[in-house]
Design a protein around this motif. Structure first.
Motif, PDB file in Angstrom:
ATOM      1  N   HIS A 162       0.887  -1.178   0.000  1.00  0.00           N
ATOM      2  CA  HIS A 162       0.000   0.000   0.000  1.00  0.00           C
ATOM      3  C   HIS A 162       0.914   1.214   0.000  1.00  0.00           C
ATOM      4  O   HIS A 162       1.810   1.302   0.837  1.00  0.00           O
ATOM      5  CB  HIS A 162      -0.897  -0.031   1.248  1.00  0.00           C
ATOM      6  N   GLY A 187      -3.517  -2.811  -1.876  1.00  0.00           N
ATOM      7  CA  GLY A 187      -3.832  -1.692  -0.989  1.00  0.00           C
ATOM      8  C   GLY A 187      -4.876  -0.759  -1.564  1.00  0.00           C
ATOM      9  O   GLY A 187      -5.654  -1.119  -2.447  1.00  0.00           O
ATOM     10  N   GLY A 204      -5.450   3.830  -1.901  1.00  0.00           N
ATOM     11  CA  GLY A 204      -4.629   4.959  -2.306  1.00  0.00           C
ATOM     12  C   GLY A 204      -5.023   5.678  -3.570  1.00  0.00           C
ATOM     13  O   GLY A 204      -4.358   6.642  -3.930  1.00  0.00           O
ATOM     14  N   GLY A 257     -10.378   2.925   0.113  1.00  0.00           N
ATOM     15  CA  GLY A 257     -11.196   3.532   1.161  1.00  0.00           C
ATOM     16  C   GLY A 257     -11.778   4.838   0.648  1.00  0.00           C
ATOM     17  O   GLY A 257     -12.931   4.918   0.221  1.00  0.00           O
ATOM     18  N   TYR A 308     -12.118   9.538   6.556  1.00  0.00           N
ATOM     19  CA  TYR A 308     -11.117  10.077   7.502  1.00  0.00           C
ATOM     20  C   TYR A 308     -11.664  11.278   8.281  1.00  0.00           C
ATOM     21  O   TYR A 308     -10.968  12.265   8.473  1.00  0.00           O
ATOM     22  CB  TYR A 308      -9.817  10.434   6.762  1.00  0.00           C
TER      23      TYR A 308
HETATM   24  C1  LIG Z   1      -2.986  -0.646   4.485  1.00  0.00           C
HETATM   25  C2  LIG Z   1      -3.985   0.340   3.972  1.00  0.00           C
HETATM   26  N1  LIG Z   1      -4.842  -0.038   3.008  1.00  0.00           N
HETATM   27  C3  LIG Z   1      -5.771   0.820   2.515  1.00  0.00           C
HETATM   28  C4  LIG Z   1      -5.871   2.116   2.983  1.00  0.00           C
HETATM   29  C5  LIG Z   1      -6.916   3.015   2.374  1.00  0.00           C
HETATM   30  O1  LIG Z   1      -6.378   4.075   1.647  1.00  0.00           O
HETATM   31  P1  LIG Z   1      -7.335   4.990   0.786  1.00  0.00           P
HETATM   32  O2  LIG Z   1      -8.452   5.440   1.678  1.00  0.00           O
HETATM   33  O3  LIG Z   1      -6.500   6.142   0.330  1.00  0.00           O
HETATM   34  O4  LIG Z   1      -7.851   4.169  -0.362  1.00  0.00           O
HETATM   35  C6  LIG Z   1      -5.002   2.568   3.988  1.00  0.00           C
HETATM   36  C7  LIG Z   1      -5.056   3.955   4.493  1.00  0.00           C
HETATM   37  O5  LIG Z   1      -4.091   4.571   4.818  1.00  0.00           O
HETATM   38  C8  LIG Z   1      -4.039   1.643   4.499  1.00  0.00           C
HETATM   39  O6  LIG Z   1      -3.156   2.012   5.457  1.00  0.00           O
END
Ligand SMILES: Cc1ncc(COP(=O)(O)O)c(C=O)c1O
Length: 272
Positions: A48, A87, A89, A127, A229
């Motif tokens: 990730h 992950g 991101g 997320g 968040y």
């Molecule tokens: C391990 C991991 N996966 C997924 C996410 C989700 O990231 P995002 O909300 O940017 O998609 C995070 C958030 O920091 C994370 O630490």
């Protein structure tokens, strides 16, 4: 694994820099290969790179590096890894003129650059991309104060809900919509105004000198794109209760979580 593609534009949410503490750094790949050789139950790789601020090129470069690692583990161990987790991101738009990459562009780029990753079960952990733009916050302008020649709009919500905004304002811009007390949008008569929260520290500021239609006491301020968040990072500083959470779909609007009462807050501190 930390694919070490470098930080994105937001250092605090980037986890794939050369000095990031998350995962096994790619420059220690031989250790990883050795671990896979020694432990046959190791059957996948997770990576990730960060949350918001990483470019499509960085996300794809990370996948290419993960693919190379997977292929070298498989060659060294003589077995196929069963799962890859790339992950989350994928960044989202917080400003009307932001143009983040689409999910389609990401998947096409992955197919072209790292085809060996996509021919086996692939997990993702998106997320923000799923729900950041789906949430809005509405708060009444309780007070309008003239301070230092500028209108300061005091809301009922601040760093308790928008923790990252208050602590890293340059990284987390939100757009605002001003409604009058009846919910009608205000237009024109724009001027720089500072939007602040109710907490007892000077940094509880949601936007400094932002150009908005003149806000009056009792107006409603909509803060856009607060679906990620925010509530998950709720702060108990100043002992304020979590606000009502309302959800809607095409056919229904309902309360998903009722507002916390003073009793709920006391209970939190009592630990009962
Ligand atoms: C391990 C991991 N996966 C997924 C996410 C989700 O990231 P995002 O909300 O940017 O998609 C995070 C958030 O920091 C994370 O630490």
């Amino acid at each position: 694994v930390n694919p070490q593609i470098g930080s994105g534009t937001i250092a605090a949410t980037s986890v794939a820099g050369t000095r990031s503490r998350f995962g096994v750094p790619l420059d220690q790949a031989p250790t990883l290969v050795e671990a896979f050789r020694r432990y046959p139950w190791l059957n996948g790789v997770h990576s990730h790179v960060g949350s918001q601020g990483c470019s499509l090129a960085q996300l794809v470069e990370a996948a290419v590096r993960v693919e190379q690692l997977v292929l070298s583990i498989e060659a060294a161990c003589g077995r196929r890894l069963e799962r890859i987790d790339l992950g989350g991101g994928l960044p989202v738009a917080y400003r009307s003129n932001d143009t983040p990459p689409s999910m389609e562009a990401y998947s096409e780029a992955l197919r072209a650059a790292a085809p060996n990753l996509l021919d086996r079960p692939l997990a993702t952990e998106f997320g923000r991309w799923i729900h950041a733009n789906a949430g809005w916050v509405v708060s009444r302008a309780e007070y309008v104060k003239n301070v230092g020649g500028e209108r300061h709009i005091v809301l009922h919500v601040g760093a308790d809900l928008l923790l990252r905004v208050a602590y890293r304002p340059e990284s987390w811009p939100h757009e605002f919509i001003v409604l009058d007390a009846h919910g009608e949008p205000r237009h024109g008569d724009e001027r720089p105004q500072t939007i602040v929260g109710p907490l007892c520290f000077a940094g509880d500021v949601l936007a400094q000198s932002v150009l908005l239609p003149t806000v009056h006491e009792g107006d409603l301020i909509v803060i856009r794109d607060t679906g990620a968040y925010t509530l998950s990072m709720w702060s108990r500083h100043c002992s304020r209760g979590i606000p009502t959470v309302i959800g809607s779909d095409a056919s229904d609007v309902r309360v998903l979580r009722r507002r916390e009462s003073a009793r709920d807050v006391v209970r939190f501190w009592e630990g009962s």
